[in-house]
Each structure stands twice: as structure tokens, then as C-alpha cells.
Design a protein around this motif. Structure first.
Motif, PDB file in Angstrom:
ATOM      1  N   GLN A  10     -28.613 -15.324  21.115  1.00 55.97           N
ATOM      2  CA  GLN A  10     -28.447 -16.730  20.759  1.00 55.97           C
ATOM      3  C   GLN A  10     -27.311 -16.975  19.775  1.00 55.97           C
ATOM      4  OE1 GLN A  10     -30.066 -19.292  22.237  1.00 55.97           O
ATOM      5  NE2 GLN A  10     -31.023 -17.770  23.570  1.00 55.97           N
ATOM      6  N   SER A  11     -26.350 -16.097  19.769  1.00 54.90           N
ATOM      7  CA  SER A  11     -25.151 -16.296  18.958  1.00 54.90           C
ATOM      8  C   SER A  11     -23.955 -15.911  19.817  1.00 54.90           C
ATOM      9  CB  SER A  11     -25.200 -15.466  17.677  1.00 54.90           C
ATOM     10  OG  SER A  11     -25.305 -14.089  17.984  1.00 54.90           O
ATOM     11  N   ALA A  12     -22.803 -16.441  19.473  1.00 50.53           N
ATOM     12  CA  ALA A  12     -21.615 -16.191  20.294  1.00 50.53           C
ATOM     13  C   ALA A  12     -20.364 -16.555  19.522  1.00 50.53           C
ATOM     14  CB  ALA A  12     -21.680 -16.997  21.592  1.00 50.53           C
ATOM     15  N   MET A  13     -19.244 -16.115  20.052  1.00 49.60           N
ATOM     16  CA  MET A  13     -17.928 -16.550  19.566  1.00 49.60           C
ATOM     17  C   MET A  13     -17.361 -17.539  20.579  1.00 49.60           C
ATOM     18  SD  MET A  13     -17.735 -14.622  16.842  1.00 49.60           S
ATOM     19  CE  MET A  13     -16.048 -14.511  16.285  1.00 49.60           C
ATOM     20  N   ILE A  14     -16.671 -18.567  20.086  1.00 50.69           N
ATOM     21  CA  ILE A  14     -16.005 -19.546  20.948  1.00 50.69           C
ATOM     22  C   ILE A  14     -14.515 -19.505  20.648  1.00 50.69           C
ATOM     23  CG2 ILE A  14     -15.848 -21.958  21.674  1.00 50.69           C
ATOM     24  CD1 ILE A  14     -18.602 -22.405  20.395  1.00 50.69           C
ATOM     25  N   HIS A  56     -17.751 -19.203  15.298  1.00 51.79           N
ATOM     26  CA  HIS A  56     -18.947 -18.369  15.438  1.00 51.79           C
ATOM     27  C   HIS A  56     -20.157 -19.291  15.391  1.00 51.79           C
ATOM     28  CE1 HIS A  56     -22.082 -15.416  13.846  1.00 51.79           C
ATOM     29  NE2 HIS A  56     -21.738 -14.964  15.039  1.00 51.79           N
ATOM     30  N   ILE A  57     -21.054 -19.156  16.395  1.00 52.04           N
ATOM     31  CA  ILE A  57     -22.239 -20.002  16.422  1.00 52.04           C
ATOM     32  C   ILE A  57     -23.502 -19.153  16.344  1.00 52.04           C
ATOM     33  CG2 ILE A  57     -21.104 -21.831  17.710  1.00 52.04           C
ATOM     34  CD1 ILE A  57     -22.774 -20.864  20.185  1.00 52.04           C
ATOM     35  N   THR A  58     -24.505 -19.690  15.662  1.00 52.39           N
ATOM     36  CA  THR A  58     -25.847 -19.127  15.586  1.00 52.39           C
ATOM     37  C   THR A  58     -26.819 -20.270  15.859  1.00 52.39           C
ATOM     38  OG1 THR A  58     -25.868 -19.521  13.199  1.00 52.39           O
ATOM     39  CG2 THR A  58     -25.206 -17.327  13.939  1.00 52.39           C
ATOM     40  N   PRO A  59     -28.102 -19.974  16.088  1.00 51.25           N
ATOM     41  CA  PRO A  59     -29.019 -21.030  16.523  1.00 51.25           C
ATOM     42  C   PRO A  59     -29.229 -22.159  15.523  1.00 51.25           C
ATOM     43  CG  PRO A  59     -29.945 -18.874  16.982  1.00 51.25           C
ATOM     44  CD  PRO A  59     -28.746 -18.656  16.125  1.00 51.25           C
ATOM     45  N   ASP A  60     -29.242 -21.849  14.222  1.00 50.38           N
ATOM     46  CA  ASP A  60     -29.712 -22.836  13.252  1.00 50.38           C
ATOM     47  C   ASP A  60     -28.676 -23.283  12.238  1.00 50.38           C
ATOM     48  OD1 ASP A  60     -32.418 -22.909  14.201  1.00 50.38           O
ATOM     49  OD2 ASP A  60     -32.636 -20.907  13.396  1.00 50.38           O
ATOM     50  N   ARG A  61     -27.484 -22.757  12.326  1.00 48.06           N
ATOM     51  CA  ARG A  61     -26.479 -23.111  11.328  1.00 48.06           C
ATOM     52  C   ARG A  61     -25.298 -23.808  11.989  1.00 48.06           C
ATOM     53  NH1 ARG A  61     -26.368 -17.437   7.814  1.00 48.06           N
ATOM     54  NH2 ARG A  61     -28.628 -17.311   7.501  1.00 48.06           N
ATOM     55  N   PRO A  62     -24.569 -24.626  11.233  1.00 42.79           N
ATOM     56  CA  PRO A  62     -23.375 -25.257  11.798  1.00 42.79           C
ATOM     57  C   PRO A  62     -22.368 -24.196  12.235  1.00 42.79           C
ATOM     58  CG  PRO A  62     -23.982 -26.276   9.702  1.00 42.79           C
ATOM     59  CD  PRO A  62     -24.819 -25.043   9.844  1.00 42.79           C
ATOM     60  N   PRO A  63     -21.542 -24.505  13.233  1.00 39.82           N
ATOM     61  CA  PRO A  63     -20.530 -23.526  13.647  1.00 39.82           C
ATOM     62  C   PRO A  63     -19.581 -23.209  12.502  1.00 39.82           C
ATOM     63  CG  PRO A  63     -20.095 -25.699  14.593  1.00 39.82           C
ATOM     64  CD  PRO A  63     -21.449 -25.765  13.984  1.00 39.82           C
ATOM     65  N   GLU A  64     -19.185 -21.945  12.456  1.00 32.34           N
ATOM     66  CA  GLU A  64     -18.306 -21.476  11.390  1.00 32.34           C
ATOM     67  C   GLU A  64     -16.943 -21.129  11.968  1.00 32.34           C
ATOM     68  OE1 GLU A  64     -17.955 -17.658   8.310  1.00 32.34           O
ATOM     69  OE2 GLU A  64     -19.600 -17.794   9.762  1.00 32.34           O
ATOM     70  N   ARG A  65     -15.901 -21.652  11.351  1.00 32.82           N
ATOM     71  CA  ARG A  65     -14.542 -21.282  11.773  1.00 32.82           C
ATOM     72  C   ARG A  65     -14.178 -19.918  11.192  1.00 32.82           C
ATOM     73  NH1 ARG A  65     -10.206 -26.145  12.576  1.00 32.82           N
ATOM     74  NH2 ARG A  65     -11.659 -27.707  13.417  1.00 32.82           N
ATOM     75  N   ILE A  66     -13.640 -19.071  12.058  1.00 33.59           N
ATOM     76  CA  ILE A  66     -13.231 -17.732  11.644  1.00 33.59           C
ATOM     77  C   ILE A  66     -11.723 -17.721  11.429  1.00 33.59           C
ATOM     78  CG2 ILE A  66     -13.238 -15.291  12.242  1.00 33.59           C
ATOM     79  CD1 ILE A  66     -16.017 -16.510  11.881  1.00 33.59           C
ATOM     80  N   ASP A  75     -16.019 -29.218  16.339  1.00 34.79           N
ATOM     81  CA  ASP A  75     -16.663 -27.902  16.304  1.00 34.79           C
ATOM     82  C   ASP A  75     -18.121 -28.006  16.749  1.00 34.79           C
ATOM     83  OD1 ASP A  75     -14.270 -27.048  15.294  1.00 34.79           O
ATOM     84  OD2 ASP A  75     -15.031 -26.518  13.298  1.00 34.79           O
ATOM     85  N   GLU A  76     -18.803 -29.060  16.297  1.00 34.15           N
ATOM     86  CA  GLU A  76     -20.219 -29.239  16.639  1.00 34.15           C
ATOM     87  C   GLU A  76     -20.399 -29.491  18.133  1.00 34.15           C
ATOM     88  OE1 GLU A  76     -18.661 -30.614  14.096  1.00 34.15           O
ATOM     89  OE2 GLU A  76     -19.624 -29.469  12.469  1.00 34.15           O
ATOM     90  N   GLU A  77     -19.507 -30.265  18.738  1.00 31.25           N
ATOM     91  CA  GLU A  77     -19.590 -30.521  20.177  1.00 31.25           C
ATOM     92  C   GLU A  77     -19.328 -29.252  20.980  1.00 31.25           C
ATOM     93  OE1 GLU A  77     -18.271 -35.237  20.327  1.00 31.25           O
ATOM     94  OE2 GLU A  77     -16.732 -33.672  20.303  1.00 31.25           O
ATOM     95  N   LEU A  78     -18.388 -28.443  20.531  1.00 34.72           N
ATOM     96  CA  LEU A  78     -18.143 -27.164  21.198  1.00 34.72           C
ATOM     97  C   LEU A  78     -19.353 -26.237  21.073  1.00 34.72           C
ATOM     98  CD1 LEU A  78     -14.444 -26.463  20.140  1.00 34.72           C
ATOM     99  CD2 LEU A  78     -15.259 -26.918  22.455  1.00 34.72           C
ATOM    100  N   ALA A  79     -19.988 -26.234  19.896  1.00 33.45           N
ATOM    101  CA  ALA A  79     -21.173 -25.394  19.692  1.00 33.45           C
ATOM    102  C   ALA A  79     -22.306 -25.822  20.616  1.00 33.45           C
ATOM    103  CB  ALA A  79     -21.621 -25.462  18.236  1.00 33.45           C
ATOM    104  N   ALA A  80     -22.510 -27.137  20.753  1.00 35.12           N
ATOM    105  CA  ALA A  80     -23.569 -27.636  21.645  1.00 35.12           C
ATOM    106  C   ALA A  80     -23.291 -27.235  23.083  1.00 35.12           C
ATOM    107  CB  ALA A  80     -23.681 -29.154  21.517  1.00 35.12           C
ATOM    108  N   ALA A  81     -22.047 -27.341  23.509  1.00 32.38           N
ATOM    109  CA  ALA A  81     -21.680 -26.945  24.874  1.00 32.38           C
ATOM    110  C   ALA A  81     -21.868 -25.441  25.068  1.00 32.38           C
ATOM    111  CB  ALA A  81     -20.236 -27.342  25.164  1.00 32.38           C
ATOM    112  N   ALA A  82     -21.534 -24.662  24.049  1.00 31.46           N
ATOM    113  CA  ALA A  82     -21.661 -23.201  24.143  1.00 31.46           C
ATOM    114  C   ALA A  82     -23.119 -22.783  24.249  1.00 31.46           C
ATOM    115  CB  ALA A  82     -21.007 -22.534  22.940  1.00 31.46           C
TER     116      ALA A  82
END
Length: 373
Positions: free
Chosen positions: A130-134, A146-156, A250-257
Motif C-alpha cells: 500500500q505504498s508506492a513511488m510516483i 512517495h505515497i503511504t496509506p495514511d499520510r499526505p504524499p511526500e515529494r522526494i 500531489d494529492e490528486e496524483l496520490a489518489a489516482a495512484a
């Protein structure tokens, strides 16, 4: 005390190999809000008190019980730790070892005391992380999230990442003719986009080389096709988040991912069930728990599917693999499925932790075998 988020396969295999009186395994649902964390902290306190009583009942040496209690209290008192939680928490204590995992999967509460750790719930996080890189790739920008289930997406932040196509090829602009006059028009633009992608791949490699997480591409054509064709990406997901990623937050990309991950895992489960059903029909996969226990004991299990929620009380003979089923769980006992899992991991089997409806054969476990036993 060691705090971790997602266990590695090596972590799980290490726990599987441990045998010592007084191993305490605690699982509890948590959450990301302060009230949820407070409730989880209280629940852990209650589990710790219950574990101490069970250890005393099992006549575990007093100094070991005191060490377990002290390590547990250190976790309870660590306010910074409780500020950052995921969906579930796993705690392992034995007086020498103390380790936690903040897990992205919603797990049911449990407190297990035996001469080995209860590891089955950890496998869910490995099966479906349930985590991934976009990689959000556009001609005028590039982002790695970087996305995880419960936290906002993080820019690397990736050192050396080009800002856009022109930056990658060393030009002020990629429109029109290049300085030497040899590359122009749409064909020249595609050449520069390939150089752009190659520059991105070079700086991404050190970041992604040791990652075990899926990589999801968000890009429009032709950049999406150019990126996929430019090199090998072992963890690149087949589905692309289409359209210009510059039009998405970033949030929209995380939801799509997360939707991409759901479809990816559903497809993997369907493929696994189909493969197992064919092997069951051919006689090279087992669904009877007694047969599976024997195969695991003799190192014959190639891959194992387990029901993440089902407990089967009892014990498995160390030499023969014969199961002695129990009527109910008692302190000091361990589950049959967890012991089968432990032996399968010891012979380097692949293990998948699924929900009951996805386990081939409808039982507590199913196993594909290397050879008949």
C-alpha cells in the motif's frame, strides 16, 4: 528500542527463526489522529499488563519478565513515537529484543505469548504494501512522490534532477532549430525528450535501485512511451496515470495512484488463484492443512497462501509435521498456520497473506509443493 515502518522479508524471516521462552507479540489497530493514538496507547498498556501475567503463569524467569515490561513501558512513554502512527502497530518483545512496526494494513488486535513470535499478520504488509513511488513526468516539470496509506504524499528531492526538457539538453528552449541546425520539428523534439528521460533515469537510479515499492508513472504521450522504452524498470507498474501531471496536485496524483495499486493487487490475487486452481487440479498444490504441515516440515513448500485472519489452535510436531489440534488458544501455545508459515519461510518459500475469500480451496491455507511428500 528500534522503530520501523514496513518490515522487510529479511525481518520476517529473522523473527521466524527465533525460538526462546517468553516471546511477546502484540498487534493493535492505531490511527493518525491524536485521539486514535491515545486509544491505541491505552490498548498497548493493557496488552502489556496481560503479557506480564501470562509470562508469570508460564514461569518465565523474573529478570526476563522485568526486561519485557521495561521495554514495553519505554514505548508507552515515547510521546514522539505516538505522534506518528499508521493503521496498525506491531510490537515484539522478549527481554533481549524490542522492535515495533507501524503497518499500513488494518489488523485486528492480538497479544500472543509463546516460545516464538506470532508473525502471520506481518505478511499482509509484505503482500500488499500500500505504498508506492510516483514519477510525475511532463515536458516542463518532473516530480517524484512517495505515497503511504495514511499520510499526505511526500515529494522526494532527487539531486541533479533536470527541471524540464530544455534543462536536460542544455538549451534555453527546445522549440525551433538547434544551434547546429541539424535537429528541428517534431522529430527533433522527440530526440530531446529521449535525452530528457535518460537524464532523469540516471539521477533516479541511486534513489530507486534498492526500493521494493512499485513505481507508478504519471505522464501523457509521447513522454510516457519514451520513458517506458528507454530502459528497464523492474518495479514499473503497467498502468499509467494518463494526462498531463502538471494539471494534477500531489494529492490528486496520490489518489489516482492508490486506485492503480488496488487494481494491481486485485489482478495479482486473481492470477494467483488461477495458478493455484490449476496446480490443485494437477496434484501439485495442497489444501488439506495436515498435508501442508507435513510438506512444510520437509521443506517441500514452494509457495504458501494463508488466511490472514483465521487462527487454528494447536501444535505441529518438529520431526514429522503431524498436527495436534487444540480446542482453544492458551498462553504458551502457537497457531498451526503460523508454524506452517514459519517452516515455509525457513525453506525460502514465497508466502502470500490474503483474506479468507481469496485463499484457494477455501481453507486456512494452500500450498504449492516442489515435490510430493
Amino acid at each position: 528500542m528500534e522503530y520501523k515502518d514496513i518490515p522487510t522479508k529479511a525481518d520476517v524471516e529473522g523473527f521466524a527463526a527465533m525460538r526462546q521462552a517468553g516471546c511477546v507479540s502484540i498487534y493493535l489497530p492505531t490511527g493518525t489522529t491524536p485521539p486514535e493514538a491515545d486509544r491505541a496507547r491505552i490498548e498497548l498498556k493493557n496488552h502489556l499488563a496481560s503479557a506480564v501475567r501470562a509470562l508469570e503463569k508460564l514461569s518465565v524467569p523474573r529478570d526476563r519478565i522485568q526486561a519485557v515490561q521495561a521495554e514495553g513501558e519505554l514505548i508507552l512513554e515515547d510521546r514522539d513515537f505516538w505522534r506518528y502512527q499508521s493503521r496498525s502497530l506491531a510490537v515484539f518483545l522478549d527481554g533481549d529484543l524490542a522492535q515495533t512496526f507501524r503497518l499500513p494494513n488494518r489488523l485486528t488486535t492480538a497479544c500472543e505469548i509463546a516460545d516464538r513470535f506470532y508473525i502471520k499478520p506481518l505478511l499482509r504488509a509484505l503482500t500488499f504494501p500500500q505504498s508506492a513511488m510516483i514519477l510525475a513526468l511532463a515536458g516542463n516539470s518532473v516530480r517524484l512522490l512517495h505515497i503511504t496509506p495514511d499520510r499526505p504524499p511526500e515529494r522526494i528531492d532527487v539531486p541533479g534532477m533536470p527541471r524540464n526538457v530544455a534543462d536536460a539538453v542544455g538549451l534555453d528552449s527546445v522549440s525551433g532549430r538547434s544551434p547546429d541546425g541539424r535537429i528541428q520539428g517534431s522529430e527533433g523534439h522527440k530526440v530531446r525528450m529521449l535525452e530528457y528521460v535518460q537524464a532523469i533515469e540516471r539521477v533516479l537510479h541511486p534513489v530507486l535501485v534498492n526500493s521494493t515499492e512499485p513505481l507508478i508513472l504519471a505522464a501523457a504521450e509521447p513522454l510516457a512511451g519514451i520513458f517506458r522504452g528507454a530502459g528497464e524498470h523492474p518495479r514499473l507498474v503497467a498502468e499509467t496515470i494518463s494526462g498531463n501531471p502538471e494539471d494534477k496536485t500531489d494529492e490528486e496524483l496520490a489518489a489516482a495512484a492508490r486506485g492503480v495499486l488496488d487494481r494491481l493487487y486485485a489482478s495479482k490475487v486473481a492470477d494467483l488463484r488461477e495458478a493455484y486452481e490449476a496446480r490443485i487440479a494437477a496434484g501439485t498444490a495442497l489444501v488439506d492443512l495436515s498435508d501442508i504441515a507435513r510438506a512444510a516440515t520437509f521443506g517441500a513448500v514452494e509457495s504458501l497462501v494463508i488466511d490472514i485472519d483465521r487462527r487454528v489452535p494447536g501444535a505441529v510436531d518438529d520431526e514429522t509435521g503431524v498436527i495436534e489440534f487444540g480446542d482453544d488458544d492458551e498462553p504458551g501455545e502457537y497457531g498451526v498456520v503460523d508454524e506452517i508459515l514459519r517452516r515455509a519461510l525457513g525453506s525460502k518459500a514465497k508466502v502470500y497473506a490474503l483474506r479468507a475469500e481469496d485463499v484457494p480451496g477455501g481453507g486456512a491455507a494452500a500450498a504449492a509443493v516442489r515435490y510430493p511428500v
